[in-house]
Design a protein around this motif. Structure first.
Motif, PDB file in Angstrom:
ATOM      1  N   UNK A 121     -10.743  62.092 -71.947  1.00  0.00           N
ATOM      2  CA  UNK A 121     -12.182  62.289 -71.749  1.00  0.00           C
ATOM      3  C   UNK A 121     -12.936  60.978 -71.883  1.00  0.00           C
ATOM      4  N   UNK A 122     -12.573  60.182 -72.913  1.00  0.00           N
ATOM      5  CA  UNK A 122     -13.282  58.922 -73.130  1.00  0.00           C
ATOM      6  C   UNK A 122     -13.050  57.928 -72.027  1.00  0.00           C
ATOM      7  N   UNK A 123     -11.791  57.810 -71.574  1.00  0.00           N
ATOM      8  CA  UNK A 123     -11.496  56.842 -70.515  1.00  0.00           C
ATOM      9  C   UNK A 123     -12.180  57.233 -69.209  1.00  0.00           C
ATOM     10  N   UNK A 124     -12.103  58.525 -68.824  1.00  0.00           N
ATOM     11  CA  UNK A 124     -12.747  58.930 -67.572  1.00  0.00           C
ATOM     12  C   UNK A 124     -14.263  58.772 -67.646  1.00  0.00           C
ATOM     13  N   UNK A 125     -14.852  59.100 -68.799  1.00  0.00           N
ATOM     14  CA  UNK A 125     -16.302  58.938 -68.932  1.00  0.00           C
ATOM     15  C   UNK A 125     -16.691  57.469 -68.839  1.00  0.00           C
ATOM     16  N   UNK A 126     -15.903  56.601 -69.508  1.00  0.00           N
ATOM     17  CA  UNK A 126     -16.212  55.176 -69.463  1.00  0.00           C
ATOM     18  C   UNK A 126     -16.057  54.619 -68.056  1.00  0.00           C
ATOM     19  N   UNK A 127     -14.982  55.021 -67.366  1.00  0.00           N
ATOM     20  CA  UNK A 127     -14.773  54.547 -65.997  1.00  0.00           C
ATOM     21  C   UNK A 127     -15.885  55.037 -65.067  1.00  0.00           C
ATOM     22  N   UNK A 128     -16.300  56.299 -65.253  1.00  0.00           N
ATOM     23  CA  UNK A 128     -17.364  56.838 -64.415  1.00  0.00           C
ATOM     24  C   UNK A 128     -18.675  56.107 -64.654  1.00  0.00           C
ATOM     25  N   UNK A 129     -19.047  55.934 -65.926  1.00  0.00           N
ATOM     26  CA  UNK A 129     -20.281  55.215 -66.234  1.00  0.00           C
ATOM     27  C   UNK A 129     -20.213  53.777 -65.748  1.00  0.00           C
ATOM     28  N   UNK A 130     -19.070  53.140 -65.967  1.00  0.00           N
ATOM     29  CA  UNK A 130     -18.925  51.747 -65.536  1.00  0.00           C
ATOM     30  C   UNK A 130     -19.029  51.629 -64.022  1.00  0.00           C
ATOM     31  N   UNK A 131     -18.331  52.517 -63.299  1.00  0.00           N
ATOM     32  CA  UNK A 131     -18.371  52.445 -61.839  1.00  0.00           C
ATOM     33  C   UNK A 131     -19.761  52.667 -61.283  1.00  0.00           C
ATOM     34  N   UNK A 132     -20.443  53.679 -61.821  1.00  0.00           N
ATOM     35  CA  UNK A 132     -21.801  53.972 -61.340  1.00  0.00           C
ATOM     36  C   UNK A 132     -22.757  52.830 -61.670  1.00  0.00           C
ATOM     37  N   UNK A 133     -22.627  52.273 -62.875  1.00  0.00           N
ATOM     38  CA  UNK A 133     -23.514  51.176 -63.267  1.00  0.00           C
ATOM     39  C   UNK A 133     -23.264  49.932 -62.417  1.00  0.00           C
ATOM     40  N   UNK A 134     -21.984  49.626 -62.148  1.00  0.00           N
ATOM     41  CA  UNK A 134     -21.666  48.497 -61.276  1.00  0.00           C
ATOM     42  C   UNK A 134     -22.169  48.745 -59.858  1.00  0.00           C
ATOM     43  N   UNK A 135     -22.049  49.970 -59.390  1.00  0.00           N
ATOM     44  CA  UNK A 135     -22.555  50.304 -58.064  1.00  0.00           C
ATOM     45  C   UNK A 135     -24.072  50.084 -58.012  1.00  0.00           C
ATOM     46  N   UNK A 136     -24.759  50.523 -59.059  1.00  0.00           N
ATOM     47  CA  UNK A 136     -26.202  50.299 -59.117  1.00  0.00           C
ATOM     48  C   UNK A 136     -26.526  48.811 -59.093  1.00  0.00           C
ATOM     49  N   UNK A 137     -25.724  48.016 -59.819  1.00  0.00           N
ATOM     50  CA  UNK A 137     -25.915  46.572 -59.768  1.00  0.00           C
ATOM     51  C   UNK A 137     -25.738  46.026 -58.368  1.00  0.00           C
ATOM     52  N   UNK A 138     -24.722  46.514 -57.631  1.00  0.00           N
ATOM     53  CA  UNK A 138     -24.509  46.067 -56.251  1.00  0.00           C
ATOM     54  C   UNK A 138     -25.687  46.443 -55.364  1.00  0.00           C
ATOM     55  N   UNK A 139     -26.261  47.627 -55.611  1.00  0.00           N
ATOM     56  CA  UNK A 139     -27.436  48.044 -54.839  1.00  0.00           C
ATOM     57  C   UNK A 139     -28.578  47.049 -55.025  1.00  0.00           C
ATOM     58  N   UNK A 140     -28.808  46.647 -56.261  1.00  0.00           N
ATOM     59  CA  UNK A 140     -29.908  45.710 -56.519  1.00  0.00           C
ATOM     60  C   UNK A 140     -29.579  44.300 -56.025  1.00  0.00           C
ATOM     61  N   UNK A 141     -28.287  43.924 -56.021  1.00  0.00           N
ATOM     62  CA  UNK A 141     -27.939  42.636 -55.417  1.00  0.00           C
ATOM     63  C   UNK A 141     -28.271  42.644 -53.925  1.00  0.00           C
ATOM     64  N   UNK A 142     -27.928  43.742 -53.247  1.00  0.00           N
ATOM     65  CA  UNK A 142     -28.272  43.843 -51.832  1.00  0.00           C
ATOM     66  C   UNK A 142     -29.771  43.861 -51.593  1.00  0.00           C
ATOM     67  N   UNK A 143     -30.504  44.571 -52.449  1.00  0.00           N
ATOM     68  CA  UNK A 143     -31.961  44.607 -52.324  1.00  0.00           C
ATOM     69  C   UNK A 143     -32.561  43.224 -52.544  1.00  0.00           C
ATOM     70  N   UNK A 144     -31.970  42.475 -53.481  1.00  0.00           N
ATOM     71  CA  UNK A 144     -32.465  41.127 -53.770  1.00  0.00           C
ATOM     72  C   UNK A 144     -32.291  40.207 -52.559  1.00  0.00           C
ATOM     73  N   UNK A 145     -31.195  40.344 -51.841  1.00  0.00           N
ATOM     74  CA  UNK A 145     -30.970  39.509 -50.663  1.00  0.00           C
ATOM     75  C   UNK A 145     -31.970  39.818 -49.557  1.00  0.00           C
ATOM     76  N   UNK A 146     -32.400  41.081 -49.472  1.00  0.00           N
ATOM     77  CA  UNK A 146     -33.354  41.451 -48.431  1.00  0.00           C
ATOM     78  C   UNK A 146     -34.784  41.088 -48.797  1.00  0.00           C
ATOM     79  N   UNK A 147     -35.132  41.231 -50.070  1.00  0.00           N
ATOM     80  CA  UNK A 147     -36.534  41.137 -50.485  1.00  0.00           C
ATOM     81  C   UNK A 147     -36.831  39.892 -51.311  1.00  0.00           C
ATOM     82  N   UNK A 148     -35.829  39.296 -51.950  1.00  0.00           N
ATOM     83  CA  UNK A 148     -36.024  38.127 -52.820  1.00  0.00           C
ATOM     84  C   UNK A 148     -36.998  38.444 -53.957  1.00  0.00           C
ATOM     85  N   UNK A 149     -36.666  39.498 -54.696  1.00  0.00           N
ATOM     86  CA  UNK A 149     -37.506  39.949 -55.809  1.00  0.00           C
ATOM     87  C   UNK A 149     -36.904  39.491 -57.127  1.00  0.00           C
ATOM     88  N   UNK A 150     -37.736  38.880 -57.991  1.00  0.00           N
ATOM     89  CA  UNK A 150     -37.265  38.463 -59.315  1.00  0.00           C
ATOM     90  C   UNK A 150     -36.868  39.672 -60.144  1.00  0.00           C
TER      91      UNK A 150
END
Length: 415
Positions: A121-150
């Motif tokens: 349970x702990x490993x799957x929860x950690x992997x799920x949270x980590x994957x989703x959080x990293x995905x969210x980070x990638x979303x904002x990296x892509x948004x930053x390239x388009x908009x150049x927002x601090x």
């Protein structure tokens, strides 16, 4: 020292900070009506519930609370992922997506209640949270390239590092060790995410305001251009149609010896010509700015008995047609205001230019004013016309010493 109160206090502090983050997103959703803000608010609310459930488990050691904690952890991760998809791709909800939430709850039940495996349970929860959080980070990296927002840069770094941090839950911190460090790191990331979100929203708001301002300026230019075209058309029709008809009537009356009627028609003809000239002086189109300005000054002096001292730079560079209209209209409005309010005996007008700008100054010796004049339609019109060409307008008044109005227009406009 008993670690239980310390760990519960740390989790409680994290819950308070996360609640503040949820409130930030909730307020943003209420103000901007963006669906992803509402989803983020719900996700962080569930995150708070997750912290409360793990606290209950630490105190009671009942698997029921651990099961709820794992289930809510899965739902929180899915909501964070959904908010990122809404933000980056404008995704819309479909009921078929709900099976993912059912699957997350079912897996938590299987791992905790059926298999009794905290590690799974702990490993799957950690992997799920980590994957989703990293995905969210990638979303904002892509948004930053388009908009150049601090703000997007801050969020991209925060979610990326936070995603890697989630991996240390099952690997480096078994239950009872290192909880305080992990909690305070989480709190740090939560605060950074809150600040990054505020920066991003403010940046987006400023960018939207700049776009709307540019659109408004463009619309103002189009309206002013349309106004001048309409004035030119009406002026021509008055001059060519009504003027010719009245002239013909006056000639007929003169031939018949009807002097009084002819004089009345002559006055009407003069009024039509004055109106035509006020709408759009023919000199401005036919002869240029300088003759039009001289004609305006002479006509003003005749009508008001206020002397106009006109000083035009001999080396005046020919302004663009748009600048000529603005200069003429500003001078026309300024002289009208002198006649109405200034009680002046003399007006001094200066028109000059250099390599960088064209400058018009109008000074009178009237009663002046003590406070900034209340904006009226004429003054607002002057400001709009000058601002539309990237120029500036300054009005200064001294009680009993008159008013000074100056505009400057960049020489390159319309050239």
């Amino acid at each position: 020292m008993d670690r239980l109160p310390v760990e519960l206090g740390a989790l409680g502090f994290q819950a308070v900070v996360t609640s503040l983050l949820a409130i930030v997103y909730l307020r943003l959703w209420q103000r901007q009506h963006q669906a992803f803000f509402g989803t983020w608010a719900l996700a962080w609310t569930l995150y708070v519930a997750r912290l409360g459930l793990i606290s209950l488990y630490i105190v009671s050691r009942l698997e029921f609370w651990l099961f709820l904690h794992q289930a809510v952890t899965g739902l929180t991760a899915l909501l964070l992922l959904w908010a990122a998809l809404q933000f980056s791709r404008g995704a819309r909800w479909r009921w078929s997506y709900s099976w993912l939430g059912v699957a997350a709850v079912a897996w938590a039940f299987f791992a905790i209640v059926v298999v009794h495996s905290m590690m799974a349970a702990g490993i799957t929860a950690a992997l799920l949270l980590s994957g989703v959080t990293l995905w969210t980070g990638m979303v904002f990296w892509g948004y930053r390239q388009r908009v150049h927002s601090a703000g997007a840069t801050v969020l991209a770094w925060a979610f990326t590092l936070w995603g890697f941090h989630h991996l240390d839950y099952p690997l480096l911190r078994p239950l009872g060790s290192g909880v305080l460090i992990g909690v305070f790191i989480d709190v740090l990331f939560i605060m950074v995410v809150a600040l990054g979100t505020l920066f991003m929203v403010l940046s987006d708001g400023r960018r939207t305001l700049e776009q709307r301002t540019a659109q408004l300026e463009q619309l103002t230019q189009q309206l002013l251009r349309a106004q001048e075209d309409e004035r030119r058309r009406i002026s021509r029709e008055l001059h060519d149609e009504a003027g010719q008809v009245l002239t013909a009537v006056k000639i007929e009356l003169d031939l018949e010896g009807r002097r009084e009627a002819s004089a009345m028609v002559g006055r009407a003809l003069a009024q039509v010509r004055d109106i035509s000239n006020l709408l759009r002086p023919s000199e401005l189109d036919d002869l240029g700015l300088v003759p039009a300005v001289r004609g305006l000054a002479e006509d003003f002096s005749k009508r008001t008995q206020v002397r106009v001292a006109l000083e035009i730079d001999e080396s005046l560079q020919s302004p663009s047609p748009e600048q000529q209209v603005v200069i003429y209209r500003v001078l026309q409005e300024a002289l009208t205001n002198v006649a109405r309010h200034a009680r002046a005996k003399e007006v001094h007008v200066t028109l000059a230019s250099n390599a960088d700008q064209v400058v018009l100054r109008i000074e009178d010796d009237g009663q002046g004013f003590e406070h900034e004049p209340v904006p009226h339609l004429g003054l607002l019109g002057m400001r709009e016309r000058v601002a539309a060409l990237g120029g500036s307008l300054v009005i200064e008044g001294v009680p009993g010493a008159g008013v000074r109005l100056a505009i400057s227009l960049p020489s390159a406009v319309g050239a």
